[in-house]
Motif scaffolding. Structure first.
Motif, PDB file in Angstrom:
ATOM      1  N   ASP A   1      -2.272  20.583   5.379  1.00 17.93           N
ATOM      2  CA  ASP A   1      -3.442  19.866   4.885  1.00 17.93           C
ATOM      3  C   ASP A   1      -3.000  18.841   3.851  1.00 17.93           C
ATOM      4  OD1 ASP A   1      -6.595  21.361   3.803  1.00 17.93           O
ATOM      5  OD2 ASP A   1      -6.156  19.804   5.272  1.00 17.93           O
ATOM      6  N   ALA A   2      -2.629  17.643   4.279  1.00 19.79           N
ATOM      7  CA  ALA A   2      -2.044  16.756   3.274  1.00 19.79           C
ATOM      8  C   ALA A   2      -2.861  15.495   3.024  1.00 19.79           C
ATOM      9  CB  ALA A   2      -0.626  16.429   3.665  1.00 19.79           C
ATOM     10  N   VAL A   3      -2.423  14.394   3.613  1.00 15.67           N
ATOM     11  CA  VAL A   3      -3.013  13.102   3.298  1.00 15.67           C
ATOM     12  C   VAL A   3      -3.545  12.464   4.576  1.00 15.67           C
ATOM     13  CG1 VAL A   3      -2.515  10.793   2.375  1.00 15.67           C
ATOM     14  CG2 VAL A   3      -1.338  12.791   1.434  1.00 15.67           C
ATOM     15  N   GLY A   4      -4.719  11.871   4.519  1.00 17.87           N
ATOM     16  CA  GLY A   4      -5.261  11.113   5.648  1.00 17.87           C
ATOM     17  C   GLY A   4      -5.521   9.683   5.214  1.00 17.87           C
ATOM     18  N   VAL A   5      -4.892   8.728   5.899  1.00 16.91           N
ATOM     19  CA  VAL A   5      -5.045   7.326   5.515  1.00 16.91           C
ATOM     20  C   VAL A   5      -5.906   6.596   6.549  1.00 16.91           C
ATOM     21  CG1 VAL A   5      -3.857   5.217   4.800  1.00 16.91           C
ATOM     22  CG2 VAL A   5      -2.710   7.437   4.565  1.00 16.91           C
ATOM     23  N   THR A   6      -6.945   5.958   6.085  1.00 16.76           N
ATOM     24  CA  THR A   6      -7.846   5.215   6.977  1.00 16.76           C
ATOM     25  C   THR A   6      -8.119   3.833   6.390  1.00 16.76           C
ATOM     26  OG1 THR A   6      -9.894   5.797   5.846  1.00 16.76           O
ATOM     27  CG2 THR A   6      -9.067   7.399   7.451  1.00 16.76           C
TER      28      THR A   6
ATOM     29  N   SER B   1       2.025  15.170  -8.045  1.00 13.78           N
ATOM     30  CA  SER B   1       2.810  16.233  -7.391  1.00 13.78           C
ATOM     31  C   SER B   1       2.168  16.707  -6.089  1.00 13.78           C
ATOM     32  CB  SER B   1       2.993  17.439  -8.326  1.00 13.78           C
ATOM     33  OG  SER B   1       3.444  17.027  -9.559  1.00 13.78           O
ATOM     34  N   LEU B   2       1.738  15.760  -5.298  1.00 17.64           N
ATOM     35  CA  LEU B   2       1.105  16.099  -4.017  1.00 17.64           C
ATOM     36  C   LEU B   2       2.098  15.886  -2.879  1.00 17.64           C
ATOM     37  CD1 LEU B   2      -2.313  14.337  -4.674  1.00 17.64           C
ATOM     38  CD2 LEU B   2      -1.938  16.810  -4.488  1.00 17.64           C
ATOM     39  N   PRO B   3       1.876  16.534  -1.743  1.00 18.39           N
ATOM     40  CA  PRO B   3       2.772  16.354  -0.594  1.00 18.39           C
ATOM     41  C   PRO B   3       2.855  14.877  -0.184  1.00 18.39           C
ATOM     42  CG  PRO B   3       1.159  18.098  -0.172  1.00 18.39           C
ATOM     43  CD  PRO B   3       0.771  17.461  -1.457  1.00 18.39           C
ATOM     44  N   MET B   4       4.016  14.480   0.303  1.00 16.47           N
ATOM     45  CA  MET B   4       4.264  13.074   0.625  1.00 16.47           C
ATOM     46  C   MET B   4       4.101  12.792   2.116  1.00 16.47           C
ATOM     47  SD  MET B   4       5.081  11.817  -2.385  1.00 16.47           S
ATOM     48  CE  MET B   4       6.052  10.331  -2.189  1.00 16.47           C
ATOM     49  N   SER B   5       3.337  13.597   2.791  1.00 18.31           N
ATOM     50  CA  SER B   5       3.200  13.381   4.230  1.00 18.31           C
ATOM     51  C   SER B   5       1.751  13.489   4.666  1.00 18.31           C
ATOM     52  CB  SER B   5       4.034  14.417   4.990  1.00 18.31           C
ATOM     53  OG  SER B   5       3.537  15.703   4.702  1.00 18.31           O
ATOM     54  N   GLY B   6       1.485  12.906   5.847  1.00 15.26           N
ATOM     55  CA  GLY B   6       0.118  12.958   6.340  1.00 15.26           C
ATOM     56  C   GLY B   6      -0.053  12.170   7.612  1.00 15.26           C
ATOM     57  N   VAL B   7      -1.296  11.790   7.872  1.00 15.52           N
ATOM     58  CA  VAL B   7      -1.594  11.012   9.080  1.00 15.52           C
ATOM     59  C   VAL B   7      -2.338   9.743   8.707  1.00 15.52           C
ATOM     60  CG1 VAL B   7      -1.687  12.874  10.775  1.00 15.52           C
ATOM     61  CG2 VAL B   7      -3.702  12.337   9.398  1.00 15.52           C
TER      62      VAL B   7
ATOM     63  N   LEU C   1       0.835   9.788  -5.243  1.00 17.18           N
ATOM     64  CA  LEU C   1       1.052  11.172  -4.814  1.00 17.18           C
ATOM     65  C   LEU C   1       2.099  11.853  -5.688  1.00 17.18           C
ATOM     66  CD1 LEU C   1       1.048  10.689  -0.924  1.00 17.18           C
ATOM     67  CD2 LEU C   1      -0.784  11.683  -2.313  1.00 17.18           C
ATOM     68  N   ARG C   2       3.162  11.091  -6.006  1.00 17.82           N
ATOM     69  CA  ARG C   2       4.251  11.663  -6.798  1.00 17.82           C
ATOM     70  C   ARG C   2       3.737  12.050  -8.182  1.00 17.82           C
ATOM     71  NH1 ARG C   2       7.964   7.676  -5.800  1.00 17.82           N
ATOM     72  NH2 ARG C   2       8.497   8.486  -3.736  1.00 17.82           N
TER      73      ARG C   2
ATOM     74  N   VAL D   1       0.815  -1.213   0.000  1.00 17.90           N
ATOM     75  CA  VAL D   1       0.000   0.000   0.000  1.00 17.90           C
ATOM     76  C   VAL D   1       0.854   1.272   0.000  1.00 17.90           C
ATOM     77  CG1 VAL D   1      -1.615   1.361   1.405  1.00 17.90           C
ATOM     78  CG2 VAL D   1      -2.103  -1.035   0.904  1.00 17.90           C
ATOM     79  N   PRO D   2       1.868   1.378   0.899  1.00 19.75           N
ATOM     80  CA  PRO D   2       2.658   2.618   0.913  1.00 19.75           C
ATOM     81  C   PRO D   2       3.272   2.945  -0.446  1.00 19.75           C
ATOM     82  CG  PRO D   2       3.069   1.367   2.903  1.00 19.75           C
ATOM     83  CD  PRO D   2       2.248   0.471   2.005  1.00 19.75           C
ATOM     84  N   GLN D   3       3.794   1.929  -1.140  1.00 21.33           N
ATOM     85  CA  GLN D   3       4.427   2.203  -2.431  1.00 21.33           C
ATOM     86  C   GLN D   3       3.392   2.685  -3.448  1.00 21.33           C
ATOM     87  OE1 GLN D   3       7.851   2.235  -2.716  1.00 21.33           O
ATOM     88  NE2 GLN D   3       7.190   3.388  -4.525  1.00 21.33           N
ATOM     89  N   LEU D   4       2.216   2.027  -3.451  1.00 18.35           N
ATOM     90  CA  LEU D   4       1.155   2.455  -4.367  1.00 18.35           C
ATOM     91  C   LEU D   4       0.774   3.910  -4.096  1.00 18.35           C
ATOM     92  CD1 LEU D   4      -1.296  -0.617  -4.420  1.00 18.35           C
ATOM     93  CD2 LEU D   4       0.105   0.243  -6.310  1.00 18.35           C
ATOM     94  N   LEU D   5       0.676   4.231  -2.811  1.00 18.99           N
ATOM     95  CA  LEU D   5       0.280   5.587  -2.439  1.00 18.99           C
ATOM     96  C   LEU D   5       1.371   6.592  -2.828  1.00 18.99           C
ATOM     97  CD1 LEU D   5      -1.454   7.716  -1.081  1.00 18.99           C
ATOM     98  CD2 LEU D   5      -0.560   7.001   1.133  1.00 18.99           C
ATOM     99  N   ALA D   6       2.627   6.204  -2.573  1.00 20.33           N
ATOM    100  CA  ALA D   6       3.742   7.106  -2.907  1.00 20.33           C
ATOM    101  C   ALA D   6       3.746   7.415  -4.405  1.00 20.33           C
ATOM    102  CB  ALA D   6       5.063   6.488  -2.468  1.00 20.33           C
ATOM    103  N   ASP D   7       3.567   6.370  -5.218  1.00 17.62           N
ATOM    104  CA  ASP D   7       3.556   6.574  -6.676  1.00 17.62           C
ATOM    105  C   ASP D   7       2.395   7.493  -7.077  1.00 17.62           C
ATOM    106  OD1 ASP D   7       5.679   4.890  -6.738  1.00 17.62           O
ATOM    107  OD2 ASP D   7       4.539   3.118  -7.415  1.00 17.62           O
TER     108      ASP D   7
END
Lengths: 469, 250
Positions: B150-155, B80-86, B76-77, B68-74
């Motif tokens: 205001d970046a990313v929220g993962v649930t 061009s979205l911020p790479m951080s969140g909660v 966001l990249r 999941v993290p890699q899919l999300l990183a790709d």
């Protein structure tokens, strides 16, 4: 209470019909909402059964409203919700003001609530020193412009984006934006801190669920979620008729509400709120109040107007109404426009204050066809007209006209003679165009359009001719 | 007489009292019968995906939640979205850092102190990322600063509904509603085994697993939107601008 200006109806209609910008806005509404509904309503394979079920759910509660309300109150109270009862809009204003004082509330963030419009809540809170911020984009625009909503679902349908751009530039003091997405982002950025700073959140409730003591709200923007999650106090205001028995029942209604309202298979957010924040909850209000407003609703129970209380405020009746489509919502003079408003306004705010509304319908029946809870709107409008006649509320001119017609109708030979002469006369006046530009006593009709002239023969003459062939 | 008495009296007067109302009501509540429902195809996962896409959610899939993290990183990249969140605490163990993401648990995970007690860590060093802000500090935060956080929220989700492509979220100690609401991007990891056909099935699942509904039940169907200006649908009103659903077993 919000002032009822329905006495101005006819004057307003003339103004609205000539308002080019409004006419453009209304045609947009027609294409988006009417076509939108038709595209998704067909997803419900057994629509007639689903509408029957929805009407049945509403009737179940309305036929036993006392018991369902008490059950709801018991369940809500058990979860820490404070349930208030309000007979009038003024009572709502007083209760909310007291809650605000009790919790030291200085600012309130509000999501769209038509019931609060009935009460004129914002003005009352401002008078009590509470700053109120409307957060639904449409309602926010109206608050800036100091205007009333003109549609129960799309409150700012009467404004175009140029007007919104001018308004934002003036009020926000930022460079004027032109794109709709840019305008939305600007409002979002202005309103975010308002959500975070608000001491109190105010919302409506589309449904109250008796089984769980919950308030349920449907929203698209997310502001409904924000005002019910972030502030430490949440007040939900709704009508006593909004109770629904179970979670299954609300699921049935939710298949119809967004589809009928905006042509969505479901709204972006459906939030069910039960009780106040618990000790372990990381978010949510510490105090949750639900206010149940009567404001004349109970007087509709048990009588021929009870069906109107089934209404779930989708707005489909106004979207499909040829009268609303031409004049918009403001002309109706109070909170609720269109066919549902033409019934509710006289019933809740006085028939004597809204004499034109029951007559503001061609009785074409489109509203009854699209109503998700099968309210016989044209029948109810007709009943209100009967009431006006019985109470002698019709103008002397109209009464005289009807009496004259009734007398002739009871004297068939004279009727035949009079119509024969009348029709011939009108045919001559109509000339080659076969149109009447002016008609004494019917300028309301001929000011906006020509009256087609009769061809020179009465129905009876034509019928006889056909028959004797 | 209180307003409550007055209203109830008016209702009582208007309606013929139903002597066995209590019984009828209790029976309806106990049976909570279902109304007519549409036929949902047997392949719930495929139907859910199709409906979610229709409501402008983005959908990705993997058979291992570690990806999941890699899919999300790709994702966001690429945007061009911020790479951080909660994220919710239950997801804190996923290999976020390895994928180049800075994701903090909200609420924070408990720490084991040297004396054997537990305490919650303070705010993440990077600042208040998308979590809700404590009272008192809000007024000092300017518009710009707030948007920066205001970046990313993962649930995850309690379950998902195939009929409408909807997530069902139950609020709770470790499942704050704000994580799916305040950030501009909401990422939900959906376990395909938890996709049910209809809203009625979702309620049934809730009844089975909880004795009563939590304070907040939120059904989410795509990014927040408004059509208030000229009835033109615009994504990203007050909630997230985009919703990414990652189907992965949890």
């Amino acid at each position: 209470m919000m002032q009822n200006n329905a006495l101005q109806f006819k004057r307003q209609v003339t103004i609205k019909l000539a308002d080019v910008k409004l006419q453009g806005a209304l045609s947009r509404l027609q294409s988006r909402f009417v076509e939108g509904r038709s595209a998704v309503i067909s997803e419900i394979a057994d629509l007639p059964q689903t509408r029957d079920a929805a009407a049945g759910i509403r009737n179940r509660v309305l036929n036993d409203l006392e018991h369902w309300l008490l059950h709801f109150e018991r369940e809500a109270t058990a979860r820490g919700t404070v349930v208030h009862w309000a007979e009038t809009g003024e009572d709502v204003n007083r209760i909310v003001t007291e809650i605000a004082a009790q919790h030291g509330v200085k600012t309130a963030a509000k999501s769209k609530s038509m019931v609060s419009e009935e009460c004129g809540l914002n003005d009352a809170l401002e008078r009590a020193g509470v700053t109120v911020m409307e957060t639904d984009l449409g309602e926010y625009i109206l608050q800036l412009a100091k205007e009333a909503p003109s549609h129960i679902v799309a409150p700012v349908v009467h404004k175009n984006k140029e007007e919104v751009a001018d308004l934002f530039a003036e009020k926000h003091g930022l460079p004027r934006k032109t794109g709709i997405a840019e305008l939305c982002r600007e409002a979002r950025e202005i309103l975010r801190p308002a959500f975070l700073n608000a001491d109190m959140g105010i919302s409506g409730a589309n449904f109250l669920i008796a089984e769980t003591g919950s308030a349920l709200i449907v929203t698209n923007e997310g502001n409904g979620r924000l005002v019910t999650t972030l502030p430490r106090v949440h007040v939900a205001i709704t009508g006593i008729e909004k109770v629904v028995p179970t979670l299954e029942d609300v699921s049935t209604l939710l298949r119809l509400l967004p589809r009928s309202a905006t042509g969505q298979s479901i709204t972006n957010y459906v939030s069910m709120l039960t009780g106040k924040k618990s000790v372990t909850d990381p978010d949510g209000p510490e105090h949750f109040h639900i206010i149940l407003l009567d404001n004349g609703r109970s007087s509709l129970l048990g009588g021929e107007m009870q069906d109107m209380l089934r209404c779930i405020r989708c707005g489909a009746c106004m979207n499909h109404c040829p009268v609303y489509q031409n004049i918009g919502g403001h002309a109706y003079g109070w909170v609720y426009p269109g066919p549902m408003g033409s019934i509710l306004t006289p019933l809740l705010s006085g028939l004597e204050n809204s004499p034109d509304l029951p007559n503001a319908s061609t009785l074409c029946g489109a509203c009854a066809v699209v109503c998700p809870v099968k309210i016989p709107l044209p029948d109810l409008l007709r009943k209100l007209r009967e009431k006006q006649m019985e109470r002698g509320m019709k103008s002397r001119q109209e009464t005289l006209l009807l009496k004259t017609w009734a007398w002739f109708a009871l004297h068939p030979k004279l009727y035949a003679f009079a119509t024969k002469v009348g029709v011939k006369f009108m045919a001559i006046l109509g000339g080659k165009e076969k149109l009447l530009h002016n008609l004494p006593g019917a300028s309301g009709w001929t000011n906006g359009r020509d009256f087609p002239a009769p061809t020179g023969k009465t129905f009876r003459e034509l019928y006889r001719k056909e028959h004797n062939k | 007489m209180s307003a409550r008495d007055n209203i109830l009296n008016k209702i009582r007067k208007a309606q013929t009292p139903n002597s066995n109302a209590a019984e009828v009501i209790a029976q309806h509540l106990a049976q909570h019968p279902r109304g007519p429902r549409p036929n949902i195809p047997d392949d719930l996962v495929a139907h859910f995906k199709a409906r979610a896409l229709k409501l402008s959610s983005d959908v990705l899939e993997t058979d291992d939640s570690k990806n999941v993290p890699q899919l999300l990183a790709d994702y966001l990249r690429e945007k061009s979205l911020p790479m951080s969140g909660v994220c919710w605490p239950e997801l804190a163990d996923l290999p976020w850092l390895a994928a180049g993401l800075e994701i903090h648990s909200h609420p924070p995970l408990p720490h084991l102190n040297p004396d054997g007690t537990t305490s919650h860590s303070t705010k993440p060093a990077s600042g208040q990322v998308a979590g809700y802000l404590p009272k008192g500090e809000e007024a000092n935060i300017s518009l710009r600063e707030f948007n920066d956080t205001d970046a990313v929220g993962v649930t995850s989700a309690f379950c998902a509904i195939a009929e409408t492509g909807t997530l069902m979220m139950l609020g709770g100690a470790d499942t704050p509603a704000t994580t799916s609401l305040l950030p501009e991007t909401h990422v939900a990891i959906v376990d395909p085994k938890r996709i049910v056909a209809t809203m009625e099935d979702a309620w049934e699942l809730m009844r089975k697993e909880f004795s009563q509904p939590p304070r907040a039940v939120n059904f989410i169907s795509g990014p927040s939107r408004t059509a208030d200006i000229e009835q033109t649908v615009t994504l990203g009103a007050h909630g997230p601008y985009r919703v990414l659903l990652i189907l992965a077993p949890l």
